[in-house]
Design a protein around this motif. Sequence first.
Motif, short mmCIF file in Angstrom:
data_model
loop_
_atom_site.label_atom_id
_atom_site.label_comp_id
_atom_site.label_asym_id
_atom_site.label_seq_id
_atom_site.Cartn_x
_atom_site.Cartn_y
_atom_site.Cartn_z
N PRO A 49 0.86 -1.33 0.17
CA PRO A 49 0.07 -0.19 0.00
C PRO A 49 0.70 1.35 0.24
O PRO A 49 1.71 1.27 0.51
CB PRO A 49 -0.68 0.00 1.17
N THR A 50 0.37 2.15 -0.74
CA THR A 50 1.00 3.50 -0.90
C THR A 50 0.25 4.66 -0.85
O THR A 50 -0.52 5.01 -1.44
CB THR A 50 1.93 4.00 -2.27
N THR A 76 -13.18 12.88 -3.56
CA THR A 76 -12.00 13.17 -2.81
C THR A 76 -11.62 12.60 -2.59
O THR A 76 -12.09 11.08 -2.30
CB THR A 76 -13.15 13.53 -1.76
N VAL A 77 -10.84 11.62 -2.42
CA VAL A 77 -9.76 10.72 -1.81
C VAL A 77 -9.03 10.58 0.15
O VAL A 77 -8.47 11.81 0.18
CB VAL A 77 -8.42 10.13 -2.12
N LEU A 78 -9.95 10.34 0.84
CA LEU A 78 -9.57 9.70 2.09
C LEU A 78 -8.81 8.52 2.42
O LEU A 78 -8.74 7.24 2.06
CB LEU A 78 -10.42 10.76 3.01
N GLU A 79 -7.17 8.77 2.65
CA GLU A 79 -6.29 7.86 2.87
C GLU A 79 -5.74 7.99 4.32
O GLU A 79 -5.80 9.22 4.68
CB GLU A 79 -5.57 7.33 2.09
N TRP A 80 -5.84 7.03 5.21
CA TRP A 80 -4.87 6.93 6.02
C TRP A 80 -3.50 7.53 5.87
O TRP A 80 -2.43 7.26 4.72
CB TRP A 80 -5.02 5.14 6.72
N TYR A 81 -2.75 8.05 6.99
CA TYR A 81 -1.42 8.22 7.20
C TYR A 81 -0.29 6.84 6.78
O TYR A 81 0.16 7.20 5.66
CB TYR A 81 -1.01 8.87 8.35
N ASP A 82 -0.64 5.87 7.80
CA ASP A 82 0.27 4.71 6.81
C ASP A 82 -0.60 3.49 6.79
O ASP A 82 -1.36 2.74 7.42
CB ASP A 82 0.35 4.47 8.47
N LYS A 129 -12.62 2.36 12.46
CA LYS A 129 -12.40 3.26 11.94
C LYS A 129 -12.81 3.85 10.98
O LYS A 129 -12.81 5.20 10.99
CB LYS A 129 -10.45 3.47 12.06
N LEU A 130 -13.09 2.74 9.64
CA LEU A 130 -13.55 3.13 8.52
C LEU A 130 -14.73 4.02 8.51
O LEU A 130 -15.29 4.56 8.02
CB LEU A 130 -13.04 1.80 8.05
#
Length: 80
Positions: free
Chosen positions: A11-12, A35-41, A55-56
């Motif tokens: 994952p990147t 809109t793309v929301l992604e986790w920091y890690d 969390k999701l």
Amino acid sequence: MTPDENGTLHPTNGFLERKIAEMDEFQFEGMAKVTVLEWYDPIDSSDMDPGDWQKLAKQIQEHYWDYDGFVILQGTDTMR
């Protein structure tokens, strides 16, 4: 997911957003805003657990009235 030096996919951050920006389809007038929301890690879907699912759900709840719909991308490892 992007490959490392051995070709293993990981994952990147930012990958999906870059791909969407490259796609002409999303540049047309009248096309839905994405809109793309992604986790920091980001984590591999095979490493997800019920805490991650919560969390999701919380993120969707926080943004529920801001959007017409949600798409959650995950790997096939978690499809049952």
